[in-house]
Design an enzyme around this catalytic site. Structure first.
Site, short mmCIF file in Angstrom:
data_model
loop_
_atom_site.label_atom_id
_atom_site.label_comp_id
_atom_site.label_asym_id
_atom_site.label_seq_id
_atom_site.Cartn_x
_atom_site.Cartn_y
_atom_site.Cartn_z
CE1 TYR A 1 10.50 25.77 -11.94
CE2 TYR A 1 11.52 25.03 -13.98
CZ TYR A 1 10.63 24.82 -12.93
OH TYR A 1 9.87 23.68 -12.90
CG HIS B 1 4.53 26.17 -13.86
ND1 HIS B 1 5.69 26.91 -13.86
CD2 HIS B 1 4.71 25.21 -12.92
CE1 HIS B 1 6.53 26.42 -12.97
NE2 HIS B 1 5.95 25.39 -12.38
#
Length: 422
Positions: free
Chosen positions: A147, A214
């Site tokens: 992010y 992830h």
């Protein structure tokens, strides 16, 4: 079945307590009444599944007209009088994440917005909103190096200074990093160990509550996840760098395959964009995860921007027919004076089998809308609009997901990059 435990259940019914459970969990309740223990303070019952207090199957118990998720004060975080807004905290709703000790708000704080994934945020406004969120009892934050390439974690490392550590639960991720295709993913043990230390440094924390792989679908193989990536997370857990281990991804089939093959204990699964107005695929898959004593954290209830007035970002992988259906639904909601984002959040948190739903909250307006949804639910008019858009725009969609689109594009970009090197 022990007579005392059976008596407890019978007495609960005789007092008017109504034990409610999810569709997929009712048979488990019927078959395992002997595992139940009572909490005499609240006339409530919490199931134990495979030795887990509270387990992944939390039933709600209605007593004297009240719905108590988890049933006792033990199923709520501790009120911190010097920090929390007492009124907001008391109105917040919580659920336990599976077999863990993590009791989280039904709406939680997704960290992608702090990495400017959906546009530039105002840092001062975001910090004010984050602090107010935590004071009102939203207590779970999820972030990742991906992010903003560390921006989200770095921001949180600053914004959480001075906030009591017991006021929040935090998770981050490993394995997804840079926008350049050749640097985007690394599922190796060496990089995972390094990445975890980098994340802790950015967050200014000695450990995180939950560390997740992830987007497992982008790994070279499921075997690599099982034989290298997850064992690396176990090393970090053994070293005290994280308390729990999780996996995340978009294709639910890949998540299931990892769960079936793993010899490392996985504590959580994070699924995104599959419990939303336009795609509730996750509901049909929950039985599998419950059978493996795995809670599912839900993320992206607005479909990464599909279900909001601003619309999805350019990079959104959804097929055109999905984007068109979502745009028509947004327009219809606007014509009725209804906020589709509120409908989307409500749709996700209404599923009691899912402990929490992650969404970006970076402005006071976002926070107020979420708090209103948690506290008040939907009006009759809003519920009617919600049912209409599902029936009119979303049910007719023949393909509700974009599974494989991102993966195919990633491998194509990687092939192009590698061809330039030869």
């Amino acid at each position: 079945m022990g007579n005392r435990k059976l008596d407890l259940v019978i007495r609960a019914y005789s007092r008017g307590a109504k034990i409610t459970s999810s569709r997929c969990c009712w048979n488990k309740f019927a078959m395992s009444v002997a595992w139940y223990t009572s909490d005499p303070r609240h006339d409530s019952f919490v199931p134990k599944q495979n030795g887990c207090n509270g387990g992944p199957f939390l039933y709600s118990v209605k007593t004297k007209g009240k719905l108590q998720n988890g049933g006792s004060d033990d199923e709520r975080p501790k009120l911190l009088p010097s920090f929390h807004d007492a009124d907001g905290f008391k109105k917040m709703k919580y659920r336990r994440i599976g077999c863990t000790d993590m009791i989280v708000s039904t709406v939680s704080i997704g960290g992608s917005g702090f990495g400017n994934v959906y546009g530039d945020m105002n840092e001062a406004t975001a910090t004010e909103t984050l602090h107010k969120s935590l004071k009102n009892g939203l207590n779970y934050i999820d972030t990742a190096p991906w992010y903003g390439q560390g921006k989200s974690e770095t921001y949180l490392g600053k914004a959480l200074k001075g906030i009591p550590r017991e006021a929040y639960i935090i998770s981050t991720k490993v394995c997804r990093y840079e926008p350049e295709v050749q640097k985007m993913f690394d599922f190796s043990s060496t990089r995972i160990l390094q990445s975890a230390e980098e994340s802790l440094s950015r967050l200014n924390l000695p450990y995180v509550d939950l560390l997740q792989i992830h987007d497992v679908e982008f790994a070279p193989s499921v075997d690599m996840i099982v034989n290298e990536s997850l064992p690396a997370l176990q090393k970090l857990k053994d070293a005290g760098k994280c308390r729990y281990i999780g996996i995340t991804g978009y294709p639910i089939g890949v998540l299931k395959e990892v769960v079936k093959k793993s010899h490392v204990k996985i504590d959580t699964v994070l699924s995104y964009c599959h419990l939303s107005l336009n795609d509730s695929t996750l509901l049909s898959e929950l039985d599998f995860f419950h059978q493996h004593n795995l809670p599912v954290i839900n993320a992206s209830p607005i479909g990464m921007g599909l279900l909001c007035n601003a619309g999805p970002p350019e990079w959104h992988p959804a097929r055109d027919e999905i984007k068109t259906a979502c745009r028509k639904a947004v327009e219809y909601c606007n014509s009725k004076g209804v906020d589709i984002t509120k409908l989307a959040i409500h749709h996700s948190i209404s599923c009691e089998e899912v402990p929490t739903t992650l969404t970006s909250i970076t402005t006071p307006a976002m926070l107020d809308a979420n708090l209103s949804t948690i506290y008040d639910g939907l009006t009759a008019d809003e519920l009617e609009v919600k049912q209409y858009i599902i029936k009119t725009f979303f049910d007719p969609l023949k393909v509700k997901t974009w599974e494989g689109v991102e993966l195919q594009q990633y491998h194509e970009n990687l092939r192009q990059y590698e061809s330039l090197l030869t």
